[in-house]
Design an enzyme around this catalytic site. Structure first.
Site, PDB file in Angstrom:
ATOM      1  N   LYS A 106     -67.518  17.003  54.363  1.00 54.24           N
ATOM      2  CA  LYS A 106     -68.901  17.404  54.687  1.00 54.24           C
ATOM      3  C   LYS A 106     -69.623  16.254  55.372  1.00 54.24           C
ATOM      4  CE  LYS A 106     -71.066  14.689  51.457  1.00 54.24           C
ATOM      5  NZ  LYS A 106     -71.884  13.511  51.787  1.00 54.24           N
TER       6      LYS A 106
ATOM      7  N   PRO B  28     -61.371   9.324  54.861  1.00 50.55           N
ATOM      8  CA  PRO B  28     -61.619   7.987  54.315  1.00 50.55           C
ATOM      9  C   PRO B  28     -62.089   8.033  52.864  1.00 50.55           C
ATOM     10  CG  PRO B  28     -63.361   8.614  55.848  1.00 50.55           C
ATOM     11  CD  PRO B  28     -62.320   9.683  55.930  1.00 50.55           C
TER      12      PRO B  28
ATOM     13  N   GLY C 238     -68.462   8.697  52.600  1.00 47.70           N
ATOM     14  CA  GLY C 238     -69.667   9.523  52.761  1.00 47.70           C
ATOM     15  C   GLY C 238     -69.354  10.922  53.260  1.00 47.70           C
ATOM     16  N   LEU C 239     -68.052  11.266  53.296  1.00 47.39           N
ATOM     17  CA  LEU C 239     -67.659  12.615  53.745  1.00 47.39           C
ATOM     18  C   LEU C 239     -67.365  13.527  52.555  1.00 47.39           C
ATOM     19  CD1 LEU C 239     -65.311  11.781  56.777  1.00 47.39           C
ATOM     20  CD2 LEU C 239     -67.675  12.580  56.854  1.00 47.39           C
ATOM     21  N   GLY C 240     -67.598  13.040  51.344  1.00 45.40           N
ATOM     22  CA  GLY C 240     -67.418  13.874  50.144  1.00 45.40           C
ATOM     23  C   GLY C 240     -65.965  14.157  49.818  1.00 45.40           C
TER      24      GLY C 240
ATOM     25  N   SER D 276     -64.939  14.540  46.132  1.00 50.36           N
ATOM     26  CA  SER D 276     -65.589  15.741  45.579  1.00 50.36           C
ATOM     27  C   SER D 276     -64.891  16.995  46.087  1.00 50.36           C
ATOM     28  CB  SER D 276     -67.066  15.769  46.001  1.00 50.36           C
ATOM     29  OG  SER D 276     -67.708  14.584  45.622  1.00 50.36           O
ATOM     30  N   SER D 277     -64.605  17.002  47.377  1.00 53.34           N
ATOM     31  CA  SER D 277     -63.929  18.137  47.974  1.00 53.34           C
ATOM     32  C   SER D 277     -62.519  18.305  47.401  1.00 53.34           C
ATOM     33  CB  SER D 277     -63.862  17.933  49.493  1.00 53.34           C
ATOM     34  OG  SER D 277     -63.084  18.925  50.087  1.00 53.34           O
TER      35      SER D 277
ATOM     36  N   ASP E 114     -71.820  15.876  44.292  1.00 54.88           N
ATOM     37  CA  ASP E 114     -71.417  16.388  45.614  1.00 54.88           C
ATOM     38  C   ASP E 114     -70.346  17.471  45.550  1.00 54.88           C
ATOM     39  OD1 ASP E 114     -73.092  14.982  47.206  1.00 54.88           O
ATOM     40  OD2 ASP E 114     -71.595  13.597  47.999  1.00 54.88           O
TER      41      ASP E 114
HETATM   42  O1  C5P Z   1     -72.778  12.446  40.757  1.00 56.98           O
HETATM   43  P1  C5P Z   1     -71.875  11.312  41.095  1.00 56.98           P
HETATM   44  O2  C5P Z   1     -70.939  10.961  39.986  1.00 56.98           O
HETATM   45  O3  C5P Z   1     -71.172  11.458  42.394  1.00 56.98           O
HETATM   46  O4  C5P Z   1     -72.829  10.060  41.281  1.00 56.98           O
HETATM   47  C1  C5P Z   1     -72.340   8.754  41.304  1.00 56.98           C
HETATM   48  C2  C5P Z   1     -73.481   7.784  41.047  1.00 56.98           C
HETATM   49  O5  C5P Z   1     -74.391   7.781  42.175  1.00 56.98           O
HETATM   50  C3  C5P Z   1     -74.343   8.113  39.845  1.00 56.98           C
HETATM   51  O6  C5P Z   1     -73.836   7.552  38.666  1.00 56.98           O
HETATM   52  C4  C5P Z   1     -75.677   7.476  40.243  1.00 56.98           C
HETATM   53  O7  C5P Z   1     -75.652   6.076  40.007  1.00 56.98           O
HETATM   54  C5  C5P Z   1     -75.720   7.666  41.732  1.00 56.98           C
HETATM   55  N1  C5P Z   1     -76.482   8.882  42.129  1.00 56.98           N
HETATM   56  C6  C5P Z   1     -77.871   8.855  42.067  1.00 56.98           C
HETATM   57  N2  C5P Z   1     -78.562   9.971  42.442  1.00 56.98           N
HETATM   58  C7  C5P Z   1     -77.940  11.070  42.896  1.00 56.98           C
HETATM   59  C8  C5P Z   1     -76.523  11.110  42.983  1.00 56.98           C
HETATM   60  C9  C5P Z   1     -75.814   9.992  42.585  1.00 56.98           C
HETATM   61  O8  C5P Z   1     -78.463   7.852  41.663  1.00 56.98           O
HETATM   62  N3  C5P Z   1     -78.675  12.111  43.306  1.00 56.98           N
END
Ligand code: C5P
Length: 326
Positions: free
Chosen positions: A10, A96, A100-102, A105-106, A138
């Site tokens: 993404k 990569p 930043g391309l997710g 998550s994908s 994500d």
């Molecule tokens: O949700 P995810 O595990 O991908 O997020 C990784 C880290 O990025 C979180 O622990 C948080 O520190 C930060 N984050 C945030 N606000 C968001 C998404 C992620 O601060 N909306």
């Protein structure tokens, strides 16, 4: 039984960061857009117990233990479905890592979809979204695909009328950017003094809404790549006019000036709209036509950049091309 699926990437068309929340996350607003670049995930279920992660092209940056998002989601899916067996998830890494391309998550959502098919058991749509959101902010966007609005910490997603498929160039630098670190850097900059964080997100909501209104007018979206002078180009120009931007650029570009240079290089190569994706490090540019994107990618490669021409993926295209083999 084994199932192979494409795990698409993404980009973010604008990303606005709001206040830090009590749970450690940040409220945000973003428009997610799936693109055609992808990893490949193969899930097999056999006799026995346990979850094994294999990276078929042996990328050392892919964790093979229980911290891998594919491992985490497979455990959750087995639990929710009350299913047993030995699950093997093979990841062919092309996207990569920390780009930043997710991708991670994908990969997890692709694992969930493939595992359901392999087990011949279905989660409810709500359970899918809940599990995805638990594993990471994500993930849920990949259960929608196409163009989607992300709110909350990014995990609350709403399908938007699809943008037509747009030609684009993705530039992937060597460096990876840590998302938690980028959020922490944003907090440290205290940029929110003029408007309170919630007022700012409201302002942004108005801008996004006015741009999105342009989606609903015009001819239905066929999913075919947009041509010059088309509805796609109009939406692209509207996007540029709104001044939609990615807040992460304000903290990431000062730390990695080479990424700012890559964005400038995309603009010089003819991109109508160029931006960092998510917290980076990937920088992308949208182009008027596939021919212009291909030409620009060639030019950037001559400058020593890792640039590839691709296209955005509409929702129907995303779902139609997800499963490779079962
Ligand atoms: O949700 P995810 O595990 O991908 O997020 C990784 C880290 O990025 C979180 O622990 C948080 O520190 C930060 N984050 C945030 N606000 C968001 C998404 C992620 O601060 N909306």
């Amino acid at each position: 039984m084994s199932v192979t699926v494409r795990s698409f990437a993404k980009i973010n068309l604008g990303l606005y960061i709001g206040a830090a929340r009590a749970d450690g996350y940040h409220d945000l607003r973003t428009v997610y857009q799936t693109i055609a670049l992808h990893d490949v995930i193969r899930v097999s279920v056999g006799r026995g117990r346990g979850i094994e992660i294999v990276c078929t092209n042996k990328d050392p940056r892919v964790p093979l233990d229980a911290s891998n998002t594919c491992h985490r989601i497979a455990a959750r899916v087995l639990d929710e479905l009350g299913a047993k067996g030995k699950v093997t998830v093979e990841i062919e890494k092309r996207l990569p890592v920390q780009g930043g391309l997710g991708a991670a998550s994908s990969n997890a959502v692709a694992t969930m979809i493939a595992l359901e098919l392999a087990l011949k058991k279905k989660l409810t749509p709500a359970a899918r979204l809940r599990i995805a959101a638990d594993v990471g902010s994500d993930l849920p966007l990949f259960l929608v695909g196409g163009t989607a609005l992300g709110v909350g910490r990014g995990e609350e997603v709403y399908p938007l009328p699809d943008l037509p498929s747009l030609a684009m160039v993705v530039v992937t630098p060597e460096v990876g950017v840590s998302t938690p670190r980028a959020f922490a850097d944003w907090d440290a900059q205290e940029r929110l003094t003029r408007l309170s964080a919630s007022d700012r997100l409201f302002e942004v909501g108005c801008v996004l809404s006015s741009w999105l209104s342009g989606f609903t007018s015009g001819s239905p979206n066929t999913g075919a790549p947009a041509k010059g002078g088309s509805r796609g180009e109009k939406l692209l120009l509207d996007l540029v006019r709104t001044g939609i931007e990615n807040d992460f650029e304000k903290v990431v570009f000062s730390q990695y000036p080479e990424l700012r240079d890559m964005k400038a290089a995309l603009e010089r190569a003819g991109s109508k709209y160029a931006s960092l994706s998510g917290s980076g490090s990937t920088v992308y540019g949208l182009f008027r036509s596939p021919a212009e994107a291909a030409k620009a990618a060639g030019r950037l490669r001559k400058q020593g950049l890792r640039a590839v021409a691709t296209r955005t993926l509409t929702r129907s295209w995303y779902w139609a091309s997800l499963v490779v083999r079962r």
